[in-house]
Design a protein around this motif. Structure first.
Motif, PDB file in Angstrom:
ATOM      1  N   PHE A 224       0.838  -1.200   0.000  1.00  0.00           N
ATOM      2  CA  PHE A 224       0.000   0.000   0.000  1.00  0.00           C
ATOM      3  C   PHE A 224       0.873   1.251   0.000  1.00  0.00           C
ATOM      4  CE2 PHE A 224      -2.732   3.263   1.923  1.00  0.00           C
ATOM      5  CZ  PHE A 224      -3.827   3.169   1.082  1.00  0.00           C
ATOM      6  N   THR A 225       2.022   1.193   0.682  1.00  0.00           N
ATOM      7  CA  THR A 225       2.954   2.321   0.668  1.00  0.00           C
ATOM      8  C   THR A 225       3.492   2.553  -0.739  1.00  0.00           C
ATOM      9  OG1 THR A 225       3.614   1.914   2.954  1.00  0.00           O
ATOM     10  CG2 THR A 225       5.115   3.224   1.600  1.00  0.00           C
ATOM     11  N   ARG A 226       3.871   1.450  -1.419  1.00  0.00           N
ATOM     12  CA  ARG A 226       4.350   1.569  -2.795  1.00  0.00           C
ATOM     13  C   ARG A 226       3.281   2.174  -3.700  1.00  0.00           C
ATOM     14  NH1 ARG A 226       8.563  -1.582  -4.837  1.00  0.00           N
ATOM     15  NH2 ARG A 226       9.799  -2.714  -3.303  1.00  0.00           N
ATOM     16  N   ILE A 227       2.053   1.689  -3.548  1.00  0.00           N
ATOM     17  CA  ILE A 227       0.952   2.182  -4.369  1.00  0.00           C
ATOM     18  C   ILE A 227       0.706   3.662  -4.101  1.00  0.00           C
ATOM     19  CG2 ILE A 227      -1.551   2.026  -4.715  1.00  0.00           C
ATOM     20  CD1 ILE A 227      -1.223  -1.031  -4.289  1.00  0.00           C
ATOM     21  N   SER A 228       0.791   4.064  -2.826  1.00  0.00           N
ATOM     22  CA  SER A 228       0.563   5.468  -2.462  1.00  0.00           C
ATOM     23  C   SER A 228       1.640   6.367  -3.054  1.00  0.00           C
ATOM     24  CB  SER A 228       0.531   5.610  -0.934  1.00  0.00           C
ATOM     25  OG  SER A 228      -0.547   4.875  -0.389  1.00  0.00           O
ATOM     26  N   ILE A 229       2.889   5.903  -3.018  1.00  0.00           N
ATOM     27  CA  ILE A 229       3.983   6.685  -3.602  1.00  0.00           C
ATOM     28  C   ILE A 229       3.772   6.833  -5.115  1.00  0.00           C
ATOM     29  CG2 ILE A 229       6.463   6.684  -4.114  1.00  0.00           C
ATOM     30  CD1 ILE A 229       6.856   5.308  -1.377  1.00  0.00           C
ATOM     31  N   LEU A 230       3.405   5.729  -5.762  1.00  0.00           N
ATOM     32  CA  LEU A 230       3.147   5.777  -7.207  1.00  0.00           C
ATOM     33  C   LEU A 230       2.019   6.751  -7.524  1.00  0.00           C
ATOM     34  CD1 LEU A 230       3.469   4.769 -10.134  1.00  0.00           C
ATOM     35  CD2 LEU A 230       1.852   2.935  -9.563  1.00  0.00           C
TER      36      LEU A 230
END
Length: 398
Positions: A224-230
């Motif tokens: 979810f952190t990766r998705i939020s950064i993207l």
């Protein structure tokens, strides 16, 4: 439907099926056998599985296989699968997960949709019924959240942006640059495809969540952190280039009046829903929860099923030029409620105001201001939209 006919249609359209797999040995056979009933145009990507996947795949030597020595992530698996499909001359690729949640029997629906589009480039995402029994709550929320950001980034409203059951146009994919490697790749690819003015749409599919055999490799915090950064990066690109371009195109196509009514006001929503959306956005905008406004207003709008565009727009009552006046009004209200008296001016507050000394006063006043603002703006919005709604109905009946 006759499977041989489906096979021929898949061959005629030059379509293959890519199956990325990682430690799904309990469901892999079923998925592979189901797809094999419809086509042999299959590319399996074994993403470093440590279970019995390699042994299982020895029984499918007739199929194209890619084996990674260690797990690299779903994004890399799909990207390598696309490269292999392009090298083999395929024009479209259907991706299906190997965890058993997807039904290969839905593949003909993708083919039918592609045929209806006369073979033009098209990206199709299978839309799951997220309301059905057995769907994890975190999956349902995550999908709604992803749908909203996809809409912000592309202007396209979809029911499901997270399903891995998709049809990709390889002639488009091969010309795009990608930077992600895990689950977030499935967001990056559909956003960048949409930015190329390729149609992205949903078709309904069946889904099965059987926790006794399904293995999910989604890591809630890390992924979810990766998705939020993207999404943060994609929203930035949208704001500086793609949104202005899309806005100009829509205004040019529809005209300013029609664009305002259809795209900004959401003509299909009731006056009550629009007014509540205004009230929510205003409340969050006036609240003291600085830094969380966007996240809160979007999350609450999703849960409360309100108009997300209107809620987000009105949450911006706290834009930087208005902040000093909001803080000033909050302190005034806080003093009135608590019976205090603080001597200061707006100029002093902006230059050298000791915020923490008056934090209690500010917090009390800001929530009161948020309630008053939400009530006033919501009522005005309800009256305005009720009036315009009646006027539109009257015009239609003439």
């Amino acid at each position: 439907m006759n499977n041989e006919l489906i096979r021929q249609r898949i061959t005629d359209l030059n379509v293959c099926v890519i199956i990325p797999t990682y430690n799904n040995h309990r469901t892999l056979n079923r998925v592979l056998d189901g797809v094999l009933e419809l086509t042999n145009n299959i590319i399996i990507v074994n993403d470093g599985s440590t279970d019995t996947t390699s042994t299982i795949l020895k029984d499918y030597q007739q199929l194209q296989q890619l084996h990674f020595p260690q797990n690299s992530g779903k994004g890399i698996a799909l990207r390598e699968g696309f490269k292999q499909a392009i090298a083999l001359g395929y024009e479209f690729a259907i991706t299906i997960d190997s965890d058993g949640q997807h039904f290969p029997t839905d593949i003909p629906d993708f083919i039918t949709e592609l045929e209806l589009n006369n073979g033009k480039d098209l990206l199709i995402i299978g839309s799951r019924n997220m309301e059905q029994e057995g769907v994890p709550g975190k999956s349902s929320f995550g999908n709604k959240f992803s749908n909203f950001w996809f809409w912000i980034e592309t202007g396209i409203q979809l029911k499901d942006t997270q399903s891995g059951f998709r049809l990709y146009p390889l002639n488009v994919i091969k010309n795009l640059k990608f930077y992600t490697s895990k689950f977030e790749f499935e967001i990056e690819v559909i956003v960048k495809t949409a930015w190329k003015d390729i149609e992205v749409k949903n078709i309904p599919i069946h889904v099965l969540y059987d926790e006794t055999e399904r293995v999910s490799h989604f890591r809630p915090f890390k992924d979810f952190t990766r998705i939020s950064i993207l999404n943060t990066w994609l929203v930035f690109l949208t704001g500086i280039y793609y949104f202005p371009r899309r806005l100009f195109r829509n205004i040019k196509k529809k005209g300013l009046k029609r664009f305002f009514v259809e795209d900004l006001l959401g003509t299909n929503d009731s006056p009550k829903k629009k007014a509540l959306s205004i009230a929510l956005g205003t409340f969050i905008g006036f609240s003291p929860l600085w830094g969380l406004h966007t996240f809160l207003v979007i999350t609450l709008a999703i849960f409360l099923r309100l108009n997300k565009a209107i809620s987000f727009a009105f949450s911006n009552v706290s834009l930087p030029p208005f902040i000093p006046f909001i803080i000033f009004a909050s302190l005034e209200l806080g003093q009135w409620v608590l019976g205090e008296r603080i001597s200061y001016s707006i100029e002093e507050m902006m230059d050298n105001f000791q915020a923490f000394e008056h934090l209690k006063t500010y917090l009390v006043g800001s929530f009161i201001l948020a309630i008053i603002g939400a009530t006033v703006f919501g009522l005005i919005g309800y009256i305005f939209f009720s009036f315009t709604n009646k006027k539109n109905i009257a015009l239609k009946n003439e």
